[in-house]
Design a protein around this motif. Sequence first.
Motif, mmCIF file in Angstrom:
data_model
loop_
_atom_site.group_PDB
_atom_site.id
_atom_site.type_symbol
_atom_site.label_atom_id
_atom_site.label_comp_id
_atom_site.label_asym_id
_atom_site.label_seq_id
_atom_site.Cartn_x
_atom_site.Cartn_y
_atom_site.Cartn_z
ATOM 1 N N UNK A 46 0.827 -1.206 0.000
ATOM 2 C CA UNK A 46 0.000 0.000 0.000
ATOM 3 C C UNK A 46 0.862 1.257 0.000
ATOM 4 N N UNK A 47 1.906 1.270 0.834
ATOM 5 C CA UNK A 47 2.785 2.436 0.910
ATOM 6 C C UNK A 47 3.446 2.715 -0.434
ATOM 7 N N UNK A 48 3.925 1.673 -1.102
ATOM 8 C CA UNK A 48 4.580 1.857 -2.398
ATOM 9 C C UNK A 48 3.589 2.316 -3.463
ATOM 10 N N UNK A 49 2.375 1.773 -3.446
ATOM 11 C CA UNK A 49 1.364 2.176 -4.424
ATOM 12 C C UNK A 49 0.996 3.650 -4.257
ATOM 13 N N UNK A 50 0.825 4.078 -3.025
ATOM 14 C CA UNK A 50 0.476 5.476 -2.757
ATOM 15 C C UNK A 50 1.611 6.407 -3.151
ATOM 16 N N UNK A 51 2.837 6.016 -2.801
ATOM 17 C CA UNK A 51 3.991 6.848 -3.155
ATOM 18 C C UNK A 51 4.158 6.957 -4.658
ATOM 19 N N UNK A 52 3.857 5.876 -5.374
ATOM 20 C CA UNK A 52 3.971 5.886 -6.836
ATOM 21 C C UNK A 52 2.991 6.864 -7.469
ATOM 22 N N UNK A 53 1.885 7.151 -6.776
ATOM 23 C CA UNK A 53 0.905 8.104 -7.277
ATOM 24 C C UNK A 53 1.167 9.522 -6.779
ATOM 25 N N UNK A 54 2.302 9.742 -6.143
ATOM 26 C CA UNK A 54 2.682 11.089 -5.737
ATOM 27 C C UNK A 54 2.367 11.449 -4.303
ATOM 28 N N UNK A 55 1.758 10.529 -3.544
ATOM 29 C CA UNK A 55 1.444 10.824 -2.153
ATOM 30 C C UNK A 55 2.714 10.806 -1.298
ATOM 31 N N UNK A 56 2.693 11.572 -0.224
ATOM 32 C CA UNK A 56 3.750 11.540 0.782
ATOM 33 C C UNK A 56 3.272 10.616 1.889
ATOM 34 N N UNK A 57 4.014 9.542 2.141
ATOM 35 C CA UNK A 57 3.518 8.457 2.987
ATOM 36 C C UNK A 57 4.303 8.368 4.293
ATOM 37 N N UNK A 58 3.568 8.351 5.406
ATOM 38 C CA UNK A 58 4.134 8.020 6.711
ATOM 39 C C UNK A 58 3.712 6.590 7.030
ATOM 40 N N UNK A 59 4.689 5.699 7.163
ATOM 41 C CA UNK A 59 4.418 4.295 7.473
ATOM 42 C C UNK A 59 4.673 4.071 8.960
ATOM 43 N N UNK A 60 3.614 3.746 9.705
ATOM 44 C CA UNK A 60 3.691 3.608 11.156
ATOM 45 C C UNK A 60 3.706 2.129 11.527
ATOM 46 N N UNK A 61 4.741 1.680 12.249
ATOM 47 C CA UNK A 61 4.779 0.292 12.729
ATOM 48 C C UNK A 61 5.125 0.281 14.216
ATOM 49 N N UNK A 62 4.529 -0.656 14.950
ATOM 50 C CA UNK A 62 4.787 -0.747 16.389
ATOM 51 C C UNK A 62 6.130 -1.404 16.670
ATOM 52 N N UNK A 63 6.552 -2.296 15.787
ATOM 53 C CA UNK A 63 7.828 -2.969 15.979
ATOM 54 C C UNK A 63 9.005 -2.061 15.669
ATOM 55 N N UNK A 64 10.203 -2.599 15.837
ATOM 56 C CA UNK A 64 11.412 -1.790 15.648
ATOM 57 C C UNK A 64 12.210 -2.198 14.418
ATOM 58 N N UNK A 65 11.739 -3.193 13.689
ATOM 59 C CA UNK A 65 12.448 -3.633 12.494
ATOM 60 C C UNK A 65 11.432 -3.927 11.401
ATOM 61 N N UNK A 66 11.527 -3.218 10.294
ATOM 62 C CA UNK A 66 10.577 -3.366 9.192
ATOM 63 C C UNK A 66 10.608 -4.768 8.600
ATOM 64 N N UNK A 67 11.741 -5.457 8.714
ATOM 65 C CA UNK A 67 11.896 -6.778 8.105
ATOM 66 C C UNK A 67 11.299 -7.922 8.938
ATOM 67 N N UNK A 68 10.830 -7.616 10.141
ATOM 68 C CA UNK A 68 10.323 -8.678 11.005
ATOM 69 C C UNK A 68 9.149 -9.399 10.378
ATOM 70 N N UNK A 69 8.218 -8.661 9.780
ATOM 71 C CA UNK A 69 7.014 -9.269 9.203
ATOM 72 C C UNK A 69 6.848 -8.966 7.716
ATOM 73 N N UNK A 70 7.781 -8.210 7.149
ATOM 74 C CA UNK A 70 7.654 -7.804 5.751
ATOM 75 C C UNK A 70 8.748 -8.451 4.906
ATOM 76 N N UNK A 71 8.398 -8.825 3.674
ATOM 77 C CA UNK A 71 9.376 -9.414 2.765
ATOM 78 C C UNK A 71 10.521 -8.438 2.514
ATOM 79 N N UNK A 72 11.699 -8.978 2.353
ATOM 80 C CA UNK A 72 12.895 -8.143 2.201
ATOM 81 C C UNK A 72 12.805 -7.204 1.002
ATOM 82 N N UNK A 73 12.257 -7.714 -0.125
ATOM 83 C CA UNK A 73 12.222 -6.876 -1.318
ATOM 84 C C UNK A 73 11.346 -5.647 -1.108
ATOM 85 N N UNK A 74 10.260 -5.792 -0.331
ATOM 86 C CA UNK A 74 9.399 -4.651 -0.042
ATOM 87 C C UNK A 74 10.078 -3.681 0.923
ATOM 88 N N UNK A 75 10.686 -4.232 1.980
ATOM 89 C CA UNK A 75 11.360 -3.393 2.968
ATOM 90 C C UNK A 75 12.475 -2.569 2.322
#
Length: 342
Positions: A184-213
């Motif tokens: 979702x963050x990448x899709x919004x950014x691709x359309x010109x939006x400025x995106x704040x991605x909020x996560x409770x954890x401290x590492x983006x790679x914990x639950x997200x695929x490496x290529x996306x992170x």
Amino acid sequence: MLRRATPGTVAQALGLTYRADGRPVDLVVVGAGPAGLAAAVYGASEGLLTVLLDRSGLGGQAAKSARIENYLGFPQGVSGADLTRLAMVQALKFGVRIHSPCAVAGLDLSDDRRPVVVLEDGMRIPCRAVIAATGAHYRRLDIPRWATFEQAGCIRYAATELDVRDHENQPVTVIGGANSAGQAALSLAARGATVDLIIRGHDLRTRMSSYLADRIRAHSRIQVHTGSTVRELAGDGTLTSIVVERPGGRHDRLACRALFCFVGADPVSGWLAGVAKADDGFILTDSRLPAGSSGKPLPFQTSAPRVFAVGDLRSGSTKRVATAVGDGASAVSSVHAVLADD
């Protein structure tokens, strides 16, 4: 003329709800996400008279994904809507009877060899086996005025073309640390939006695929806020800003015109009374069934001998489109095994 119309009454008026045609039903698949669609396609293609039911529409959560890039066979990615459309055509090709919107109220398991799917309108569908694929529904955050902004269309649970379209060149917020939030963050950014991605954890790679992170970290329009939580929504009629709590208790206000929420889901399992569930409501199958369950269960079999659970609904499942499709296809083999005793 329909007054106070609902999806159910419109479906009835259009003849979309289930009506018996005199033919005995072999397999009823409840839920038309990737798992349910796969089960229906494989069931019908292997000679089972198959009925596919869904409360709202085909595709489930996957249908709302803007782009699925790691699904085998689509190196350029495929939208959830396109994947759903192709699967529906495939199901119809093999003779699946699709009924949607068509809400299921429960199961009658009084006959071990003949489960009955009970619809909300009272219609009963006796069959030889049931595959439950009703998945899960989106969680909402317990934040003041959440329902108000949700009703105003400022809070979304998907990032399809339709969801993203109105937010070009605007500040938006995505909450969540799994793949759906990253896409979702990448899709919004691709359309010109400025995106704040909020996560409770401290590492983006914990639950997200490496290529996306990696893409998110490298994107100039995406700012990642780790260890953070949204505490407040502000705006008069429409959303204008949010307040984020950071580590140490500091609170910051961020401009925000739309909030995209991907914080997980709860199982749609209430209709499966009489079937063993985990503490969180997800359905127990095969190796996860309680000790003492009679016999050796088949793969994807629930505590009811002719009822199987697949996809996100199943306890311990991997929440991926490819896994859901594999579950649905594989469960049909278990259906054939149990029907061989008839």
